[in-house]
Design an enzyme around this catalytic site. Structure first.
Site, short mmCIF file in Angstrom:
data_model
loop_
_atom_site.label_atom_id
_atom_site.label_comp_id
_atom_site.label_asym_id
_atom_site.label_seq_id
_atom_site.Cartn_x
_atom_site.Cartn_y
_atom_site.Cartn_z
N HIS A 56 0.82 -1.30 0.05
CA HIS A 56 -0.03 0.16 -0.07
C HIS A 56 0.78 1.36 -0.23
O HIS A 56 2.19 1.16 0.16
CB HIS A 56 -1.01 -0.06 1.07
CG HIS A 56 -0.30 0.06 2.51
ND1 HIS A 56 -0.24 -1.04 3.28
CD2 HIS A 56 0.50 0.68 3.27
CE1 HIS A 56 0.58 -0.82 4.51
NE2 HIS A 56 1.00 0.27 4.28
P1 TYD Z 1 -1.57 -2.75 7.61
O1 TYD Z 1 -1.02 -1.36 7.76
O2 TYD Z 1 -2.35 -3.21 6.19
O3 TYD Z 1 -0.40 -3.78 7.52
P2 TYD Z 1 0.71 -4.06 6.70
O4 TYD Z 1 1.29 -3.09 6.10
O5 TYD Z 1 1.85 -4.42 7.85
O6 TYD Z 1 0.84 -5.20 5.99
O7 TYD Z 1 -2.51 -3.18 8.94
C1 TYD Z 1 -2.98 -4.56 9.10
C2 TYD Z 1 -4.41 -4.42 9.74
O8 TYD Z 1 -4.04 -3.70 11.04
C3 TYD Z 1 -5.21 -3.68 9.16
O9 TYD Z 1 -6.52 -4.39 9.32
C4 TYD Z 1 -5.45 -2.31 9.75
C5 TYD Z 1 -4.76 -2.65 11.12
N1 TYD Z 1 -3.87 -1.54 11.78
C6 TYD Z 1 -4.67 -0.87 12.78
O10 TYD Z 1 -5.64 -1.04 13.37
N2 TYD Z 1 -3.84 0.13 13.26
C7 TYD Z 1 -2.39 0.56 13.15
O11 TYD Z 1 -1.99 1.34 13.60
C8 TYD Z 1 -2.07 -0.28 11.88
C9 TYD Z 1 -0.68 -0.33 11.40
C10 TYD Z 1 -2.84 -1.44 11.53
#
Ligand code: TYD
Length: 140
Positions: A56
């Protein structure tokens, strides 16, 4: 710096390191050795072999990504240029500016990915498909 950012704006920043017989300590201070104030910290761990994270971009968020333990690769893509940065030292951090697509992979066993972020969690700041990212960045 959002839509105009490039992968060249994402640099490895050396962090302070104090070393003594008892081990090492690294200190990160907002607006001192990183160019933003930290509002949120999270860390990735227990990442299964072959696991990939990220996939992302963010519209406004600045992040510092640190391999607090172990190592992993970060792919950065501004829609034109890509670069892959390997993180493997807890006293260096990768600054990721807004408007950059990122993917994290090749995590070593037991690695810990520490992320310092300039804003609290906001799902509306995410661009979760590469197509949406390119459309946002280049207003196509
Ligand atoms: P995401 O940022 O997509 O993870 P990565 O980049 O590590 O693959 O986040 C994964 C899940 O966690 C998503 O459902 C959102 C949640 N999340 C939060 O609720 N708060 C946060 O601060 C972060 C980073 C993620």
């Amino acid at each position: 710096m959002t839509e105009n950012s490039t992968v060249n704006d994402c640099n490895i920043l050396p962090l302070s390191k104090i070393h003594n017989r008892g081990g090492n300590i690294t200190i990160v201070e907002g607006n001192e050795n990183i160019p933003f104030m930290v509002k949120r910290i999270y860390y990735l761990y227990d990442i299964p072999g072959g696991g990939r994270r990220g996939g992302h971009a963010h519209k406004e968020l600045y992040q510092l990504i640190v391999a607090a333990s172990g190592s992993f690769d970060v792919l950065l893509d501004d829609g034109v240029n890509k670069k892959v940065v390997r993180l493997n030292r807890p006293d260096y951090g990768l600054l990721v500016v807004p408007g950059i697509w990122r993917e994290l992979f090749e995590f070593s066993s037991g690695s810990v990915c520490l992320v310092l972020a300039s804003e609290k969690y906001d799902e509306t700041d995410y661009l979760r498909s590469f197509k949406a990212f390119k459309a946002w960045k280049y207003k196509k």
